[in-house]
Design a protein around this motif. Structure first.
Motif, PDB file in Angstrom:
ATOM      1  N   VAL A 274       0.823  -1.076  -0.021  1.00  0.00           N
ATOM      2  CA  VAL A 274       0.001   0.035  -0.035  1.00  0.00           C
ATOM      3  C   VAL A 274       0.837   1.316   0.125  1.00  0.00           C
ATOM      4  CG1 VAL A 274      -1.555   1.277   1.456  1.00  0.00           C
ATOM      5  CG2 VAL A 274      -1.911  -1.072   1.085  1.00  0.00           C
ATOM      6  N   GLY A 277       2.088   1.814  -3.487  1.00  0.00           N
ATOM      7  CA  GLY A 277       1.171   2.175  -4.369  1.00  0.00           C
ATOM      8  C   GLY A 277       0.786   3.624  -3.938  1.00  0.00           C
ATOM      9  N   LEU A 278       0.861   4.142  -2.635  1.00  0.00           N
ATOM     10  CA  LEU A 278       0.567   5.543  -2.512  1.00  0.00           C
ATOM     11  C   LEU A 278       1.844   6.408  -2.925  1.00  0.00           C
ATOM     12  CD1 LEU A 278      -0.608   5.287   1.231  1.00  0.00           C
ATOM     13  CD2 LEU A 278      -2.007   5.404  -0.728  1.00  0.00           C
ATOM     14  N   ALA A 281       0.953   7.042  -6.628  1.00  0.00           N
ATOM     15  CA  ALA A 281      -0.113   7.598  -6.599  1.00  0.00           C
ATOM     16  C   ALA A 281       0.482   9.221  -6.519  1.00  0.00           C
ATOM     17  CB  ALA A 281      -1.243   7.674  -5.471  1.00  0.00           C
ATOM     18  N   TYR A 390      -3.080  -0.433  -8.986  1.00  0.00           N
ATOM     19  CA  TYR A 390      -3.822  -1.134  -8.003  1.00  0.00           C
ATOM     20  C   TYR A 390      -3.268  -2.448  -7.782  1.00  0.00           C
ATOM     21  CZ  TYR A 390      -7.618   2.264  -7.959  1.00  0.00           C
ATOM     22  OH  TYR A 390      -8.301   3.310  -7.738  1.00  0.00           O
ATOM     23  N   GLY A 393      -0.455  -1.897  -5.306  1.00  0.00           N
ATOM     24  CA  GLY A 393      -1.298  -1.150  -4.042  1.00  0.00           C
ATOM     25  C   GLY A 393      -1.990  -2.241  -3.242  1.00  0.00           C
ATOM     26  N   SER A 406      -8.759  -0.297  -1.973  1.00  0.00           N
ATOM     27  CA  SER A 406      -8.963   0.444  -3.406  1.00  0.00           C
ATOM     28  C   SER A 406      -9.539   1.880  -3.040  1.00  0.00           C
ATOM     29  CB  SER A 406     -10.362  -0.345  -3.966  1.00  0.00           C
ATOM     30  OG  SER A 406      -9.856  -1.392  -4.161  1.00  0.00           O
ATOM     31  N   LEU A 409      -6.386   4.084  -2.007  1.00  0.00           N
ATOM     32  CA  LEU A 409      -5.509   4.079  -3.200  1.00  0.00           C
ATOM     33  C   LEU A 409      -6.106   5.312  -4.229  1.00  0.00           C
ATOM     34  CD1 LEU A 409      -4.319   0.537  -3.939  1.00  0.00           C
ATOM     35  CD2 LEU A 409      -3.013   2.327  -3.092  1.00  0.00           C
ATOM     36  N   GLN A 413      -5.024   8.896  -5.138  1.00  0.00           N
ATOM     37  CA  GLN A 413      -4.829   9.000  -6.542  1.00  0.00           C
ATOM     38  C   GLN A 413      -5.348  10.259  -7.073  1.00  0.00           C
ATOM     39  OE1 GLN A 413      -7.287   6.750  -8.914  1.00  0.00           O
ATOM     40  NE2 GLN A 413      -5.865   6.585 -10.731  1.00  0.00           N
TER      41      GLN A 413
END
Length: 486
Positions: A274, A277-278, A281, A390, A393, A406, A409, A413
């Motif tokens: 995560v 993923g951030l 983003a 995704y 993430g 979801s 994220l 995003q």
């Protein structure tokens, strides 16, 4: 799962209505870019105010997204979807009649809230109502809408301003939403089944307000800083940003410890996947929206292109993105998530260097043909990066927390989409003020974006040792496993 029907089913017509609902707010991310110069002339807006007009939509979208998803779960997804479309249409009308920058900003914020009510209901409805091949096909269409919306937004916006239907000029890029919203509302009740959760989930109002306050402080500081020469009110707003973030964190920790449903679950933020993923983003999506703002403004204000010509200049980028999106799933299966991400970053960075060279060599005779090769590389690279967002993430998020992951994220995003025009727009404005040269200003933005992409590459290389689900050889390992079992 409690539904408005004993067995909720979604037919082809309902799927088309949902995808039309998704297309509508996504087009508004790109359609405004080609209207910037016309807006500036009519409303006497500065480049910072133009950046705000782009940014406030994404910010309002971001801070309302999780709340919109919870409302759909609690009160019915079709009902909230319809409400969002109505609000989006009404806000579009307000945008179309706005006679000042501040009224337009208010209307854009309302548009963002409407979009946040619409979008979460689409994916949730697809998950509840479709299964097997139909579900896979619908999710593929859902993912490809981004590239399609990008192309449609740029070209449609340029055409509407060029055609000047009814003498409305740039206002037509907002007014065109109204009949589309009416049509979606009329069809939604007939084609989309009502679904909702059997147990209501509380809405994290305090978290939403703190997130809005934090992003708002940063946004206003970046907007007013260059105009007020970074006087003490701007510094004060910047100082409030980390304080509000810290307060938001502790509110979310407390809510989660009390078995609540926080907007940004701390337990998920602690996961390596995560966090990575951030990082994608914040770094990539802010670059993407900032790039679109700066280049669109340069093409129109700096090179004198009409909105129609400016929109057409992005067709190659949008087409490359759409085609790349169609291949990206196969690329991930063949190369693995990390390798696909790094390939996308490499293509994007090569495209940025090529675009810098194009502006440097061809200025001021830069046309759509000259921009084609560089923007094709950028669009292809973007599609590979987005395809991994995704996947990376959510790589170590438990299945029963996939919805919360979801939403987390998506919130960051969309916030990055909103902040991008302000962050890179501030660079653009400062350089333009100092040098009075659009070429120098856009080159400064492209250099800043290239550096941010390099930071993402370094982050990705470091993360290959931190996240078990990210090794670039995961696809090859799966293939060897299948071979042995065979």
């Amino acid at each position: 799962m409690k539904t408005g029907f004993d067995s909720p089913t979604l037919g082809r017509s309902g799927l088309l209505v949902l995808l039309a609902g998704q297309l509508l707010p996504m087009i508004d991310f790109s359609i405004v870019n080609v209207a910037l110069d016309a807006m500036s002339a009519t409303l006497h807006a500065s480049s910072i105010q133009l950046a705000l007009i782009v940014a406030v939509y994404g910010i309002a979208f971001a801070v309302s997204l999780a709340t919109g998803g919870r409302m759909g779960d609690n009160y019915g997804r079709r009902r909230v979807f319809t409400l969002g479309v109505v609000l989006f249409g009404a806000a579009s009308l307000l945008c179309g009649v706005a006679n000042s920058v501040w009224l337009l900003l208010l209307a854009r914020a309302l548009q963002g809230i409407g979009a946040a009510l619409v979008v979460p209901q689409i994916l949730a409805t697809l998950h509840v109502c479709l299964h097997g091949r139909e579900h896979t096909r619908a999710i593929g269409l859902y993912g490809g809408i981004g590239g399609l919306a990008f192309i449609v937004g740029q070209v449609l916006g340029g055409f509407l301003i060029f055609a000047n239907i009814g003498g409305y000029g740039w206002r037509s890029v907002f007014l065109i939403n109204i009949p589309l919203c009416l049509l979606i509302v009329l069809l939604a009740s007939r084609t989309i089944p009502e679904t909702k959760k059997s147990r209501q989930v509380s809405i994290d109002l305090s978290g939403t307000l703190l997130l809005a306050g934090a992003i708002g402080c940063l946004l206003v500081a970046l907007a007013l800083g260059p105009l007020l020469h970074w006087s003490w009110p701007c510094i004060l707003l910047l100082a409030a940003f980390p304080l509000l973030l810290n307060r938001l964190w502790w509110v979310e920790v407390t809510l989660e410890n009390n078995q609540g449903s926080p907007l940004l679950p701390p337990s998920l933020i602690r996961l390596n996947g995560v966090r990575f993923g951030l990082s994608i983003a914040v770094l990539f999506f802010s670059c993407w929206s900032g790039f679109m703002f700066a280049v669109a403004l340069t093409l129109q204000s700096g090179l004198g292109m009409t909105p129609f010509q400016s929109g057409n200049a992005f067709i190659v980028l949008g087409t490359a993105y759409f085609l790349g999106s169609m291949y990206s799933t196969r690329a991930v299966e063949k190369w693995g998530k990390l390798t696909t991400l790094l390939t996308g970053c490499t293509l994007q960075m090569a495209g940025l260097l090529a675009l810098m060279a194009t502006f440097q060599i061809a200025w001021p005779d830069v046309g759509a043909l000259a921009l084609g090769p560089a923007t094709a590389l950028i669009g292809l690279g973007q599609s590979f990066i987005v395809s991994c967002f995704y996947r990376i993430g959510l790589s170590d998020v438990p299945k029963d927390h996939a919805g919360a992951g979801s939403a987390l994220l998506s919130t960051v995003q969309q916030a990055a989409f909103g902040l991008g025009p302000m962050l890179l727009g501030t660079v653009y404005t400062l350089v333009l003020q100092q040098h009075g040269n659009y070429k120098t200003a856009v080159l400064a933005v492209l250099i800043a974006e290239w550096i941010l992409m390099l930071v993402l590459v370094v982050r990705a290389v470091i993360s290959r040792h931190q996240i078990p689900a990210l090794p670039s050889q995961d696809a090859a390992r799966d293939h060897r496993t299948r071979s042995r079992s065979g």
